[in-house]
Design an enzyme around this catalytic site. Structure first.
Site, short mmCIF file in Angstrom:
data_model
loop_
_atom_site.label_atom_id
_atom_site.label_comp_id
_atom_site.label_asym_id
_atom_site.label_seq_id
_atom_site.Cartn_x
_atom_site.Cartn_y
_atom_site.Cartn_z
CD GLU A 164 -2.14 -1.79 2.33
OE1 GLU A 164 -1.70 -1.55 3.40
OE2 GLU A 164 -2.65 -3.04 2.08
CB VAL A 183 7.15 3.30 -1.81
CG1 VAL A 183 7.80 2.22 -2.28
CG2 VAL A 183 6.02 3.83 -2.71
CG ASP A 225 -1.56 -3.45 10.51
OD1 ASP A 225 -1.30 -4.38 10.92
OD2 ASP A 225 -1.03 -2.85 9.61
P1 ADP Z 1 3.10 0.03 5.51
O1 ADP Z 1 1.71 0.29 5.34
O2 ADP Z 1 3.85 -0.17 4.01
O3 ADP Z 1 3.47 -1.03 6.50
P2 ADP Z 1 4.75 1.97 7.21
O4 ADP Z 1 4.29 3.02 7.58
O5 ADP Z 1 4.57 0.70 8.34
O6 ADP Z 1 4.02 1.40 5.99
O7 ADP Z 1 6.19 1.99 6.50
C1 ADP Z 1 6.99 0.74 6.16
C2 ADP Z 1 8.27 0.76 6.79
O8 ADP Z 1 9.04 2.12 6.53
C3 ADP Z 1 8.48 0.52 8.47
O9 ADP Z 1 8.20 -0.79 8.58
C4 ADP Z 1 9.67 1.23 8.67
O10 ADP Z 1 10.80 0.15 8.55
C5 ADP Z 1 9.76 2.41 7.64
N1 ADP Z 1 9.26 3.67 8.14
C6 ADP Z 1 8.04 4.34 7.92
N2 ADP Z 1 8.19 5.40 8.48
C7 ADP Z 1 9.24 5.63 9.13
C8 ADP Z 1 9.89 6.61 10.03
N3 ADP Z 1 9.05 7.77 10.08
N4 ADP Z 1 10.92 6.80 10.29
C9 ADP Z 1 11.68 5.52 9.79
N5 ADP Z 1 11.31 4.47 9.33
C10 ADP Z 1 9.85 4.48 8.93
#
Ligand code: ADP
Ligand code: MN
Length: 568
Positions: free
Chosen positions: A249, A251, A389
């Protein structure tokens, strides 16, 4: 008749009658003759013998021999082509590569024309400069007698050995050329270099993996690229770096923040891009048909690009609310359509590990568990949100703190499935910490009741059923005070993606709740709609850039600025 191998003597062909041809006797005869002929070839003969036989009898009609000669001719040609290729490749480079391993003709059968064979003397000379002979030590590592004793720890010998071991480090590692100098390296320096080399090796592997990963995932459409470019161009972002994560969903990229309207962004940022693969949405028309909650018209009216933006708007609203109540989470920097820029959890481009990967000590796990429970409590009782989640995948461990991320799907307590989601969150969290070895982890039912201040009875599936009933009754109650039923695209997509994830995880398919409604979503949608109305329809027209215009703008983009987008 001539062939490259000589003349074939035409044997007189005797005409025979149809009867003969059909006779079994003739068939047998022919078979026998054939066999007799072929036994002549002893297949165990070495190639050399075969060649010798061939030179004796260049006019051979022996099929096997002919085939082998032909094959050898092919092999030679192949090797020759390889050699030319090798020369072309190496050119005048000091370091050359060899295609030796790809050659097919066995060295024993090669012709003597190998002019560029390296002189063995030369190899000997090359070696010797590095290998100044080291003294022979006895078993206890000592050489010599009396005063002139030398141990294997002798600084000079060690130094020399270290210097020569330097050459064993991987070829990518630039150790310089110390040849010809009697170079010595203290152990400390050698060890440092070795560690550095290992780290470099790992790093380059990581970069390599990342590169492969991001090119295989071609997710950024021109529109998104242009938006990012504009953000770099107007200084909001300094640069956009490599991809941190690429999911179904969204990147996520790393970026260095610039400033917007005179306000500095955080130095390191995470740029989350909600996916805009429209095809997926287009195809969903099929799902929507025949679903009483969606009329075909309703679906068409929902511009998918706008629907996708709601994810960003929700995540922004949720993060802001969580920050307000002190939950450690990324701080929203800028939301630009479907691109959310937030502060980066981690440093030097290295994102903090997910709890799943963090490898903590038991004490730290215990600490993390307490923190998560506190976070859940605050979310429920202060923010009035359910993550939905929550698991070791969306909790990061950074500076001894648990950070919550990924809240685009978090819902208000009024959501018709809020409590069901919360119970699922409780289940995930308890399961993880129990497995991690934390003592006294609560049962999910107990944690749920503690957080909600409810007193739902039962266990497992029974408890879950009660929670669902509670959700239903509560929504009905809420509905009695609210306006008409309306299903929103956002919920639909969220529901759908959750469903897909469950299916992927091989879990049982959840039944979709019929007739649901979320007043919060309604007002949320409503305010968006109002915004649009206020703009007198301008809003939607102004943003709908033509695909061609987008491409054109990208083509005309400033190259230096474009270089700052390293999207993989
Ligand atoms: P998804 O819906 O694709 O799981 P996430 O928000 O969980 O989206 O982000 C995917 C990955 O990106 C996370 O598991 C984390 O490793 C990295 N990530 C997302 N936001 C941050 C942030 N603010 N700082 C550092 N890493 C992040
Ligand atoms: Mn996630």
């Amino acid at each position: 008749m001539t062939t490259p191998w000589g003349k074939i003597q035409a044997a007189p062909v005797m005409p025979c009658s149809l009867q003969d041809v059909m006779s079994e006797q003739l068939a047998l005869d022919l078979q026998q003759k054939e066999e007799e002929n072929s036994v002549k070839v002893d297949e165990t003969r070495t190639f050399q013998e075969i060649l010798a036989a061939a030179s004796e009898d260049p006019e051979t009609t022996d099929d096997y021999l002919l085939a082998q000669m032909l094959q050898q001719e092919y092999d030679r040609e192949h090797d020759q082509a390889l050699k030319i290729e090798e020369r072309k490749f190496n050119g005048n480079n000091k370091v050359s590569i060899s295609f030796e391993n790809y050659r097919v003709v066995h060295p024993a059968y090669r012709d003597e024309e190998e002019e560029d064979e390296i002189d063995p003397d030369e190899i000997e000379n090359r070696k010797s400069e590095w290998d100044s002979p080291s003294p022979k030590f006895n078993k206890s590592g000592v050489f010599g007698k009396g005063k002139n004793i030398t141990t294997k720890h002798d600084a000079e010998i060690c130094g020399r050995r270290n210097a020569s071991r330097l050459m064993d480090l991987p070829p990518e590692f630039h150790s310089g050329d110390g040849e010809g100098i009697d170079m010595k390296l203290p152990n400390k320096v050698y060890n440092k270099l070795k560690l550095h080399s290992l780290a470099e090796n790992k790093r380059s592997q990581r970069l390599h993996e990342k590169k492969e990963f991001s090119t295989s995932e071609q997710v950024l459409d021109p529109r998104t690229k242009l938006l990012l470019y504009k953000m770099v161009n107007n200084g909001t972002l300094e640069s956009v770096g490599g991809s941190i994560s690429s999911g179904k969903e969204s990147v996520v990229y790393h970026a260095y923040g610039g400033s917007k309207e005179g306000v500095l962004l955080s130095t390191e940022c995470a740029v989350k891009i909600y996916k805009t693969t429209l095809n997926e949405f287009k195809n969903r028309g099929a799902y929507v048909d025949g679903d009483h909650r969606f009329s075909r018209d309703d679906f068409k009216k929902n511009n998918p690009r706008k629907v996708i933006r709601i994810w960003g708007e929700k995540e922004t609203a949720n993060l802001n609310r969580m920050k307000k109540f002190g939950i450690p989470c990324p701080a929203v920097q800028v939301l630009n359509k479907h691109i959310l820029v937030m502060s980066f959890i981690g440093e030097d481009q290295c994102p903090a590990p997910k709890l799943k990967d963090a490898q903590l000590s038991v004490e730290d796990y215990e600490d993390a568990y307490e923190q998560v429970i506190k976070i859940m409590d605050t979310m429920q009782n202060k923010c009035a949100l359910v993550h939905g989640d929550l698991s070791e995948y969306n909790l990061l461990w950074y500076q001894d703190k648990v950070w919550v991320i990924d809240v685009s799907q978090a819902v208000e307590l009024t959501h018709p499935k809020a409590m069901e989601f919360l119970f699922r969150d409780c289940t995930n969290v308890c399961k993880f910490f129990k497995k991690a070895g934390v003592h006294g982890v609560k049962e999910p039912e107990k944690l749920f009741n503690q957080i909600t201040r409810l007193n739902i009875k039962g266990k497992g599936a029974e408890f879950a059923a009660q929670v669902q009933r509670y959700d239903k009754e509560r929504s009905a109650e809420l509905l009695a005070h609210q306006i008409s039923m309306k299903e929103y695209a956002f919920d639909y997509y969220f529901e759908k993606s959750q469903q897909d994830r469950l299916e992927e995880a091989g879990e049982e398919q959840e039944e979709m709740l019929e007739d649901r409604n979320d007043p919060f979503e309604y007002f949320y949608e409503k305010s968006l709609q109002d915004k649009e109305d206020e703009a007198g329809g301008q809003y939607s027209e102004e943003e709908e850039e033509d695909d061609e215009d987008v491409e054109e703008e990208l083509r005309n983009a400033d190259e230096d600025k474009m270089d700052k987008l390293k999207l993989g």
